[in-house]
Design a protein around this motif. Structure first.
Motif: not given
Length: 368
Positions: A2, A96-99, A101-102
Motif C-alpha cells: 500500500w 494495482q492499488l485497489p487490487l 484488497i484481495y
C-alpha cells in the motif's frame, strides 16, 4: 505494498508537474525509495506464498514484468514528452492499488507474528480448498517456532556464523550483479549505440524486443533448469557480450573494419542485455528471498539491497568518466567482473529448485 504504490503515484506526479528542479529531485527520491523496497519485497512475498514447484517462475515473473515495462519505454520513450511518460508511469499503481484488497498476507509472516488461525485459512486459500495443507503447515510452524527461540531478527542477529554462507551468497550475487556494468548498459544504451555509429532509435527498439523475449524465456525455464544453471549461462553471456562490445570499440578506435565493428557492437549489446534479462536481472533477488529464514529476512534483504545499490550507483556515476578514458577498456573491465561472477556462482551458489523454503534455509544455516 500500500505504502509503495502511494509513493509511486506521488513521485510520478511530482515529476510530471514539476516547475522547479528540486521537485524533480523529490519525485526521483520517492521513486528510488519505492524501487529499493519493491525489488526485494515482491520476490520475498511471492516466494512465501507459492508452492515449491512454481516458486521460481512466479518470483522471476516479477522481474519479467519490470523488464516488459522498461522495454516498452525504450520503444515509446523517444517519441513521447517526458511529462507524459511520467503520467503513464502512474497507471500501473492506480490499477494495482485497489487490487491489494484481495491480496492476503504471507502465511509465513502470519505464523511468525502469532496469527495462526489466519495462517491456516490463508494457506488453504492459496493451495486450493481440496488441497491437503496439513504437512506443509506443520513444517512452516515448526521451523518458525524454532527460529523464534534462537534470535530476534535484528541486523546484528544476521552476523552469526550460521548465516555467513547465506550472507556471502546473497551479498556476493548483488555486488557482482551490479558491478558488471548492467546499469551502464541500461541507462546509457542510447549513448553506447550513438558512440558505436548506430541509430539510437533502431538500437533501442531492437533491444527492447530482445529483452522481452529473453525475459519470458528465462522466467519459463527457471523451475525446469534451476537457478544455478540459468545464472551460469546468464553471467557467461554477460562476460562474452561486454568483451565483444570492447572489441567493437577497439576496432573502431583503430579504424579497422568500421562497418563490421558497428554490427558487432549492436550484436554484443543484444547478447549482454539479453543474457542479463534471462537470469542476472531477477534470479539474485529470488535466491536472496529463498536462502534467509524469516527471522532475519528483512535485515538480510536490506543489507543485500544496500550493497547492490551502492555498486549500481558507482557504475552509473563512473561510466561517463571511464568511457572518456577508454571506451574499449570500460567494457573489458565489465567483462572481467562478469568472469569473476561466473566463478563465484560455480563455486558458491548451490542449486535449490524443488525444495521448500524451510529445507533450503535449514541446509544453509546448519552447514559447517
Amino acid at each position: 505494498m500500500w505504502v509503495l504504490y502511494i509513493f509511486y503515484i506521488v513521485g510520478w506526479l511530482a515529476i510530471a508537474f514539476a516547475k522547479v528542479p528540486w521537485l524533480l529531485d523529490v519525485g526521483r527520491l520517492l521513486l528510488g525509495f519505492s524501487n529499493g523496497i519493491a525489488g526485494y519485497l515482491l520476490p520475498v512475498y511471492l516466494a512465501e506464498i507459492t508452492p515449491k514447484n512454481l516458486r521460481g517462475r512466479f518470483t522471476a515473473g516479477v522481474q519479467m514484468m519490470a523488464i516488459l515495462g522498461l522495454s516498452t519505454m525504450y520503444i515509446v520513450g523517444p517519441f513521447i514528452n517526458w511529462r507524459i511518460l511520467a503520467l503513464i508511469g502512474i497507471i500501473p499503481s492506480l490499477v494495482q492499488l485497489p487490487l491489494l484488497i484481495y491480496i492476503p498476507e504471507s502465511p509465513r509472516w502470519l505464523v511468525n507474528v502469532g496469527r495462526e488461525e489466519e495462517f491456516e485459512t490463508v494457506l488453504r486459500s492459496l493451495r486450493g480448498k481440496k488441497a491437503n495443507v496439513f504437512e506443509e503447515a506443520a513444517s512452516i510452524k515448526d521451523y518458525t517456532d524454532s527460529l523464534k527461540r534462537l534470535s530476534g531478527g535484528g541486523m546484528l542477529d544476521l552476523f552469526q556464523p550460521k548465516y555467513y554462507h547465506s550472507l556471502i551468497i546473497g551479498i556476493g550475487l548483488k555486488v557482482l550483479q551490479h558491478s558488471g556494468g548492467s546499469n551502464a548498459y541500461t541507462y546509457y544504451s542510447g549513448v553506447i549505440f550513438t558512440s558505436a555509429g548506430l541509430s539510437k532509435y533502431v538500437g533501442l527498439s531492437t533491444l527492447a524486443v530482445i529483452q522481452m523475449i529473453t525475459a519470458i524465456v528465462g522466467a519459463s525455464l527457471i523451475d525446469k533448469f534451476g537457478r544455478r544453471a540459468l545464472l551460469l549461462v546468464s553471467s557467461a553471456g554477460l562476460c562474452f557480450g561486454s568483451f565483444l562490445t570492447g572489441i567493437s570499440f577497439l576496432l573502431q578506435g583503430h579504424h579497422l573494419w568500421s562497418e563490421e565493428a558497428r554490427i558487432l557492437a549492436l550484436i554484443s549489446i543484444w547478447v549482454y542485455m539479453g543474457s542479463y534479462q534471462a537470469g542476472m536481472e531477477g534470479i539474485p533477488w529470488v535466491i536472496v528471498a529463498e536462502i534467509f529464514p524469516i527471522n532475519v529476512k528483512g535485515a538480510a534483504g536490506s543489507l543485500a539491497g544496500l550493497t547492490g545499490n551502492i555498486c549500481s550507483w558507482t557504475v552509473s556515476y563512473n561510466f561517463n568518466f571511464l568511457f572518456q578514458w577508454s571506451s574499449a577498456g570500460t567494457f573489458f573491465i565489465y567483462s572481467a567482473i562478469c568472469g569473476v561472477c561466473v566463478i563465484f556462482i560455480a563455486k558458491m551458489v548451490p542449486e535449490r529448485k524443488g525444495r521448500t523454503l524451510e529445507e533450503i534455509q535449514a541446509s544453509l544455516t546448519t552447514s559447517p
